[in-house]
Write an enzyme that holds these catalytic residues in place. Structure first.
Site, PDB file in Angstrom:
ATOM      1  N   HIS A  94       9.632  85.714  38.357  1.00 34.43           N
ATOM      2  CA  HIS A  94       9.221  86.481  37.175  1.00 34.43           C
ATOM      3  C   HIS A  94      10.469  87.116  36.549  1.00 34.43           C
ATOM      4  O   HIS A  94      11.403  87.486  37.263  1.00 34.43           O
ATOM      5  CB  HIS A  94       8.217  87.557  37.592  1.00 34.43           C
ATOM      6  CG  HIS A  94       7.571  88.219  36.419  1.00 34.43           C
ATOM      7  ND1 HIS A  94       8.204  89.204  35.697  1.00 34.43           N
ATOM      8  CD2 HIS A  94       6.371  88.024  35.831  1.00 34.43           C
ATOM      9  CE1 HIS A  94       7.403  89.587  34.710  1.00 34.43           C
ATOM     10  NE2 HIS A  94       6.291  88.888  34.761  1.00 34.43           N
ATOM     11  N   GLU A 143       7.260  82.380  29.987  1.00 34.10           N
ATOM     12  CA  GLU A 143       7.130  83.796  29.645  1.00 34.10           C
ATOM     13  C   GLU A 143       8.399  84.284  28.952  1.00 34.10           C
ATOM     14  O   GLU A 143       9.351  84.689  29.631  1.00 34.10           O
ATOM     15  CB  GLU A 143       6.891  84.632  30.907  1.00 34.10           C
ATOM     16  CG  GLU A 143       5.587  84.344  31.608  1.00 34.10           C
ATOM     17  CD  GLU A 143       5.065  85.552  32.354  1.00 34.10           C
ATOM     18  OE1 GLU A 143       3.872  85.833  32.244  1.00 34.10           O
ATOM     19  OE2 GLU A 143       5.861  86.237  33.031  1.00 34.10           O
TER      20      GLU A 143
HETATM   21  P1  PGA Z   1       2.040  91.183  29.940  1.00 33.82           P
HETATM   22  O1  PGA Z   1       2.845  90.602  31.205  1.00 33.82           O
HETATM   23  O2  PGA Z   1       0.781  90.375  29.818  1.00 33.82           O
HETATM   24  O3  PGA Z   1       1.788  92.621  30.283  1.00 33.82           O
HETATM   25  O4  PGA Z   1       2.927  91.016  28.749  1.00 33.82           O
HETATM   26  C1  PGA Z   1       2.841  89.241  31.481  1.00 33.82           C
HETATM   27  C2  PGA Z   1       3.671  88.995  32.721  1.00 33.82           C
HETATM   28  O5  PGA Z   1       4.705  89.656  32.852  1.00 33.82           O
HETATM   29  O6  PGA Z   1       3.309  88.161  33.577  1.00 33.82           O
END
Ligand code: PGA
Length: 222
Positions: A94, A143
């Site tokens: 992540h 992401e």
């Molecule tokens: P968020 O986070 O939906 O709060 O933007 C997504 C993630 O970091 O997996």
């Protein structure tokens, strides 16, 4: 098949985690086109796993991280061997781990290998279509850093372009999720895209009602 994965990050006490799953679980019907998963912190994993098993609810359980090492002298780490009875999948790489904890592509690769040895499915987070994807990985989550927790999601069209490019580079059988400020009112627009196979959801996964609405939105297109 569309995926809906909640990433709670460092939120919720064990009791709050149990309450969440006990609210969602009994009402969640097995739907052939959708796979729902939740990733609590390590402390809540045993209770969540147990509740899901006892209730026989269609919810997969995941961790948010894993040790890159085997069992041994690695203070603070949790080995994949110990996670195995508790989880189906594990988030790896992540951007918060990469940025705040300085995790490198090499470390992430080791984590993926440890998970694969134990039969746990890695969900590798990538920031764009250039991020390396370790061998054996079947699920990735695109992401973009600007979209995480900001309320400023990527556009569904651009996210789809990135997902498409990832599949072109690494194989069309790869499952590619989108994550970053997904809410119930934009979830459908993402999963409607041809190359987006689901969602990784942070903030909006914490509230039962909002998470349920996202599941319903995804069901409507799967
Ligand atoms: P968020 O986070 O939906 O709060 O933007 C997504 C993630 O970091 O997996």
């Amino acid at each position: 098949m569309k995926w809906v994965i909640g990433n709670w990050k460092s939120h919720k006490t064990i009791q709050e985690a149990i309450e969440w799953v006990e609210e969602i679980g009994p009402h969640l019907e097995k739907h052939p086109g959708i796979e729902v998963a939740v990733c609590p912190n390590y402390l809540a994993l045993p209770d969540i796993r147990k509740a899901v098993q006892v209730g026989n609810w269609p919810i997969l359980v995941g961790s948010q991280d894993v040790s890159a090492f085997e069992i041994g002298a690695f203070t603070g780490d949790v080995a994949a061997t110990y996670l195995k009875p508790l989880v189906d999948l594990s988030i790896v790489g992540h951007s918060e781990r990469r940025n705040l904890f300085k995790e490198t592509d090499e470390l992430i690769e080791k984590k993926v290998q440890r998970l694969l040895v134990e039969g746990i499915t890695p969900v590798v987070c990538v920031q764009d279509d250039q991020t390396p994807i370790p061998e054996g990985c079947q699920i990735v989550a695109y992401e973009p850093v600007f979209a995480i927790g900001s309320g400023q999601p990527d556009t569904p069209q651009n996210a789809n372009e990135v997902a498409k490019s990832i599949k072109q580079k690494h194989g069309s059988e790869l499952v590619v999720l989108y994550g970053g400020s997904v809410k119930s009112d934009n979830a459908k627009a993402f999963v409607e895209q041809s190359d987006i196979d689901g969602l990784l959801i942070g903030g909006a996964s914490l509230e039962v009602e909002e998470f349920n609405k996202i599941i319903e939105a995804v069901k409507s297109v799967s």
